[in-house]
Write an enzyme that holds these catalytic residues in place. Sequence first.
Site, PDB file in Angstrom:
ATOM      1  N   LYS A  47      26.628 -40.288 -27.516  1.00  0.00           N
ATOM      2  CA  LYS A  47      27.976 -40.501 -26.992  1.00  0.00           C
ATOM      3  C   LYS A  47      27.971 -41.804 -26.197  1.00  0.00           C
ATOM      4  O   LYS A  47      27.380 -41.883 -25.129  1.00  0.00           O
ATOM      5  CB  LYS A  47      28.409 -39.335 -26.098  1.00  0.00           C
ATOM      6  CG  LYS A  47      29.855 -39.446 -25.633  1.00  0.00           C
ATOM      7  CD  LYS A  47      30.234 -38.280 -24.738  1.00  0.00           C
ATOM      8  CE  LYS A  47      31.731 -38.324 -24.418  1.00  0.00           C
ATOM      9  NZ  LYS A  47      32.127 -39.590 -23.768  1.00  0.00           N
ATOM     10  N   PHE A 119      32.288 -45.489 -35.686  1.00  0.00           N
ATOM     11  CA  PHE A 119      31.811 -44.157 -36.042  1.00  0.00           C
ATOM     12  C   PHE A 119      32.674 -43.458 -37.085  1.00  0.00           C
ATOM     13  O   PHE A 119      32.326 -42.355 -37.523  1.00  0.00           O
ATOM     14  CB  PHE A 119      31.650 -43.253 -34.816  1.00  0.00           C
ATOM     15  CG  PHE A 119      32.770 -43.282 -33.829  1.00  0.00           C
ATOM     16  CD1 PHE A 119      34.022 -42.781 -34.133  1.00  0.00           C
ATOM     17  CD2 PHE A 119      32.569 -43.824 -32.566  1.00  0.00           C
ATOM     18  CE1 PHE A 119      35.046 -42.806 -33.204  1.00  0.00           C
ATOM     19  CE2 PHE A 119      33.588 -43.850 -31.624  1.00  0.00           C
ATOM     20  CZ  PHE A 119      34.834 -43.335 -31.946  1.00  0.00           C
ATOM     21  N   ARG A 189      42.548 -32.891 -31.430  1.00  0.00           N
ATOM     22  CA  ARG A 189      41.328 -32.218 -31.001  1.00  0.00           C
ATOM     23  C   ARG A 189      40.978 -31.062 -31.942  1.00  0.00           C
ATOM     24  O   ARG A 189      41.838 -30.261 -32.307  1.00  0.00           O
ATOM     25  CB  ARG A 189      41.515 -31.691 -29.565  1.00  0.00           C
ATOM     26  CG  ARG A 189      40.236 -31.510 -28.798  1.00  0.00           C
ATOM     27  CD  ARG A 189      40.530 -31.189 -27.339  1.00  0.00           C
ATOM     28  NE  ARG A 189      41.221 -32.267 -26.656  1.00  0.00           N
ATOM     29  CZ  ARG A 189      40.631 -33.356 -26.179  1.00  0.00           C
ATOM     30  NH1 ARG A 189      39.316 -33.501 -26.308  1.00  0.00           N
ATOM     31  NH2 ARG A 189      41.329 -34.292 -25.566  1.00  0.00           N
ATOM     32  N   LYS A 195      31.534 -32.680 -28.344  1.00  0.00           N
ATOM     33  CA  LYS A 195      30.778 -33.495 -27.395  1.00  0.00           C
ATOM     34  C   LYS A 195      29.861 -32.603 -26.569  1.00  0.00           C
ATOM     35  O   LYS A 195      30.234 -31.497 -26.178  1.00  0.00           O
ATOM     36  CB  LYS A 195      31.712 -34.296 -26.487  1.00  0.00           C
ATOM     37  CG  LYS A 195      32.690 -33.466 -25.677  1.00  0.00           C
ATOM     38  CD  LYS A 195      33.636 -34.360 -24.883  1.00  0.00           C
ATOM     39  CE  LYS A 195      34.704 -33.526 -24.171  1.00  0.00           C
ATOM     40  NZ  LYS A 195      35.673 -34.370 -23.442  1.00  0.00           N
TER      41      LYS A 195
END
Length: 279
Positions: A47, A119, A189, A195
Amino acid sequence: MCRTLGIAAAVLLFWNATAAEIEPPALSLANVYRDNVDLEAYWVSEKLDGVRAWWDGEALYSRRGNRFNAPAAFVEGFPEVALDGELWMGRGTFERLSGIVRRQPMGEDAWRGVRYMVFDLLDHPGTFDQRLASLRKLLDTPETSSIGLVKQFRVENDAELMAMLDRIVANGGEGLMLRRGDSYYRRGRSNDLLKLKVHQDAEAVVVAHLPGRGKYIGMLGSLLVEMPDGRRFRLGTGFSDETRRRPPPVGTTVTYRHYGKTGSGIPRFASFLRIRPEP
């Protein structure tokens, strides 16, 4: 984490534009990692503690649609396809990076240490496995280039995932991201993107000693502990052999490490740290 969010919020207050320059696309957002995830289905990456940015084929924009004033030399050679990524300068550089990318046009020297780490492909119709394969061909660039691809890995189990997290955090990183390989690019989301951040410490009281098995026969297997809210769980890792031979007595307060909580409020991947010293 809170400090970083505070810096980001403060920086946004000084954004020069009062409204988005263009209508921004809805980007994918992450849920928090839970322990019931099928890890074999996910790619894992570091991350990055940077500034989210999307490339529309011609310019870089923030999530809100404000254009970053990147020098022409910085974006020279970027592909003419929509990309999702992060402006990044390395671990522990968020404050300096924000000062560079949020200002009015600056010279090439100011952007020299910045990279656009990609990404995902925004408009690709395939799964992430397919999008990643396309990105690897599209962004086969040297480390000196101002654009690069975030490295993606596979892990087999929770232990391997946690070991990777520990290595990254120990070297100044923030955490991990997990992307489901068979998922399509989903706006908003979802559990397609997860995460996993750094651990937290907490305390609990020893309620019972549970016997060990296998190589721990005749020793402590795990502690049954109780949290301040009354919930109980087993604490089974993090012990030295000496601690397993002479475990903390019932009634002792111990400190443990964990990575957030499950939906039922039980600490995830909890491991013993130490006995809390009595005052």
